[in-house]
Design a protein around this motif. Sequence first.
Motif, PDB file in Angstrom:
ATOM      1  N   LEU A 122     -39.929  93.828  16.135  1.00  0.00           N
ATOM      2  CA  LEU A 122     -39.988  94.250  17.419  1.00  0.00           C
ATOM      3  C   LEU A 122     -41.948  94.918  17.829  1.00  0.00           C
ATOM      4  O   LEU A 122     -42.635  95.154  18.857  1.00  0.00           O
ATOM      5  N   GLN A 123     -42.205  95.534  16.334  1.00  0.00           N
ATOM      6  CA  GLN A 123     -43.977  96.022  16.175  1.00  0.00           C
ATOM      7  C   GLN A 123     -44.605  94.414  16.910  1.00  0.00           C
ATOM      8  O   GLN A 123     -45.101  94.496  17.703  1.00  0.00           O
ATOM      9  N   GLU A 124     -44.512  93.076  17.085  1.00  0.00           N
ATOM     10  CA  GLU A 124     -45.993  92.757  17.625  1.00  0.00           C
ATOM     11  C   GLU A 124     -44.880  92.320  19.295  1.00  0.00           C
ATOM     12  O   GLU A 124     -46.458  91.789  19.980  1.00  0.00           O
ATOM     13  N   PHE A 125     -44.063  91.873  19.489  1.00  0.00           N
ATOM     14  CA  PHE A 125     -43.142  92.271  21.048  1.00  0.00           C
ATOM     15  C   PHE A 125     -43.950  93.793  21.718  1.00  0.00           C
ATOM     16  O   PHE A 125     -44.636  93.613  22.778  1.00  0.00           O
ATOM     17  N   MET A 126     -43.826  94.550  21.116  1.00  0.00           N
ATOM     18  CA  MET A 126     -44.440  95.938  21.370  1.00  0.00           C
ATOM     19  C   MET A 126     -46.190  96.302  21.727  1.00  0.00           C
ATOM     20  O   MET A 126     -46.645  96.752  23.007  1.00  0.00           O
ATOM     21  N   ASN A 127     -45.936  95.858  21.450  1.00  0.00           N
ATOM     22  CA  ASN A 127     -47.368  95.149  21.278  1.00  0.00           C
ATOM     23  C   ASN A 127     -48.197  94.791  22.247  1.00  0.00           C
ATOM     24  O   ASN A 127     -49.215  94.750  22.703  1.00  0.00           O
ATOM     25  N   LYS A 128     -47.914  93.441  22.736  1.00  0.00           N
ATOM     26  CA  LYS A 128     -47.970  92.690  24.000  1.00  0.00           C
ATOM     27  C   LYS A 128     -47.431  92.848  24.852  1.00  0.00           C
ATOM     28  O   LYS A 128     -47.711  92.522  26.338  1.00  0.00           O
ATOM     29  N   ASN A 129     -46.226  94.037  25.044  1.00  0.00           N
ATOM     30  CA  ASN A 129     -45.474  94.565  26.585  1.00  0.00           C
ATOM     31  C   ASN A 129     -45.792  95.399  26.733  1.00  0.00           C
ATOM     32  O   ASN A 129     -44.600  96.287  27.471  1.00  0.00           O
ATOM     33  N   PHE A 130     -46.295  96.595  25.402  1.00  0.00           N
ATOM     34  CA  PHE A 130     -46.513  97.840  26.102  1.00  0.00           C
ATOM     35  C   PHE A 130     -46.770  98.664  27.455  1.00  0.00           C
ATOM     36  O   PHE A 130     -46.050  99.438  28.009  1.00  0.00           O
ATOM     37  N   MET A 131     -47.290  97.541  28.329  1.00  0.00           N
ATOM     38  CA  MET A 131     -47.956  97.800  29.022  1.00  0.00           C
ATOM     39  C   MET A 131     -46.962  98.167  30.827  1.00  0.00           C
ATOM     40  O   MET A 131     -47.222  98.368  31.785  1.00  0.00           O
ATOM     41  N   PHE A 132     -45.962  96.640  30.366  1.00  0.00           N
ATOM     42  CA  PHE A 132     -44.697  96.907  31.420  1.00  0.00           C
ATOM     43  C   PHE A 132     -43.899  98.424  31.502  1.00  0.00           C
ATOM     44  O   PHE A 132     -43.380  98.761  30.937  1.00  0.00           O
ATOM     45  N   ASN A 133     -44.133  98.529  32.631  1.00  0.00           N
ATOM     46  CA  ASN A 133     -43.160  99.956  33.401  1.00  0.00           C
ATOM     47  C   ASN A 133     -41.911  99.521  33.162  1.00  0.00           C
ATOM     48  O   ASN A 133     -41.025  98.893  34.351  1.00  0.00           O
ATOM     49  N   VAL A 134     -41.038  99.339  32.324  1.00  0.00           N
ATOM     50  CA  VAL A 134     -39.722  98.786  32.555  1.00  0.00           C
ATOM     51  C   VAL A 134     -38.697  99.654  31.408  1.00  0.00           C
ATOM     52  O   VAL A 134     -39.448 100.976  30.728  1.00  0.00           O
ATOM     53  N   SER A 135     -37.825  99.160  31.430  1.00  0.00           N
ATOM     54  CA  SER A 135     -37.408 100.819  30.343  1.00  0.00           C
ATOM     55  C   SER A 135     -36.507 100.364  29.322  1.00  0.00           C
ATOM     56  O   SER A 135     -36.766  99.625  29.026  1.00  0.00           O
ATOM     57  N   LEU A 136     -36.502 101.348  28.721  1.00  0.00           N
ATOM     58  CA  LEU A 136     -36.302 100.933  26.923  1.00  0.00           C
ATOM     59  C   LEU A 136     -34.959 100.281  26.863  1.00  0.00           C
ATOM     60  O   LEU A 136     -35.076  99.594  26.266  1.00  0.00           O
TER      61      LEU A 136
END
Length: 267
Positions: free
Chosen positions: A174-188
Motif C-alpha cells: 500500500l505504501q509503495e502504491f500510494m507514493n507512486k499514485n497519489f497525484m491521481f484524482n480518483v476516489s478512495l
Amino acid sequence: MEKSLEIIFDKLVYSCAFEQYRGDEEFVPDHFLGFQISGATHTFHDQGTTVIKENTVVFVRKNQLIRTIKHPSKKEKYQFISITLDREILQKYALENEISTDASFSDHEKLFFKSDEFFTSYFASLQPYIDKTKEGTPRLADLKIREAIELLLQSNPDFKNLLFDFSEPYKIDLQEFMNKNFMFNVSLETFATLTGRSLSGFKRDFKKIFDITPKQWLREKRLEEAYYLIKHTNRKAADIYLDLGFENLSHFYYSFKQKFGVSTTEV
C-alpha cells in the motif's frame, strides 16, 4: 475547443480533437487495444510518461490509472481508436478455445509497438464504422473484438497469460502504491480496488501504515510535492495543480497558504 468522444459500437471508442486538450483522470478497469491514427497521446502513469505516436498500436492492461494529453499534429487532427477486451468476452473466448494460463505474464511495462500489416489492416477495417458508411451490429462488434484477441495472441503467444488471467487483484504494498499514485484524482474506492482491498480494509491498512486518514495524507502529500516543484523547478501553480490531483486553482492557493504560511509566489 472542438473535440469529440464517440462510441461507434459496443466496446469501440473513437476520439477526435482539433486542438490540444487534457483528458480526464482515468481508471482503466478492462484491457484495451488502441491505435493512434493521427497526432499523439502523451500518457502519464505510475511508471512515468509514454508518448503514443502516429501509427502506433498500444495495449493497456486492466486496473491502471492514467492521465492523457491529446496533441493534434501540424497537418492532421488528433484521432485515436480503442477497443475494449472485457472480462466477459475474454472468459468466453478462453472457454470456447480451451485456453488456460500456464505462467505469470512477467512483462510489467506498458505495451506499445509499431503497427504491422496485420494490425494496420485490422484498424483500417474499422474506418467505415467511424465514417458512418457502414453500420456496426452487435454480431459484428463481437467478431471484431475476437479478431483483436487473435492478433494479440499471434503477435505474442505469451499474451494468453495476461489476457486470460481472471484472478482478482491481490493485496499489494500500500505504501509503495500510494507514493507512486497519489497525484491521481480518483476516489478512495478506486485506490482500494487497485490495491486489492475493500474500502474498509484500505482505510484500516492505511491508518496503520501512515497514522493518518487517506484524505488527509493525499492533501498533505500533494501540497508537499507542489512546494518542491514550485521552489526547486520554478513551476507555476497554474501549471501543476491539476497534475497533482487538485480540481480547483483557488482551493489549491488557499490550501497552500494554509499549510505553508506563504503564497505560491512567495516560496
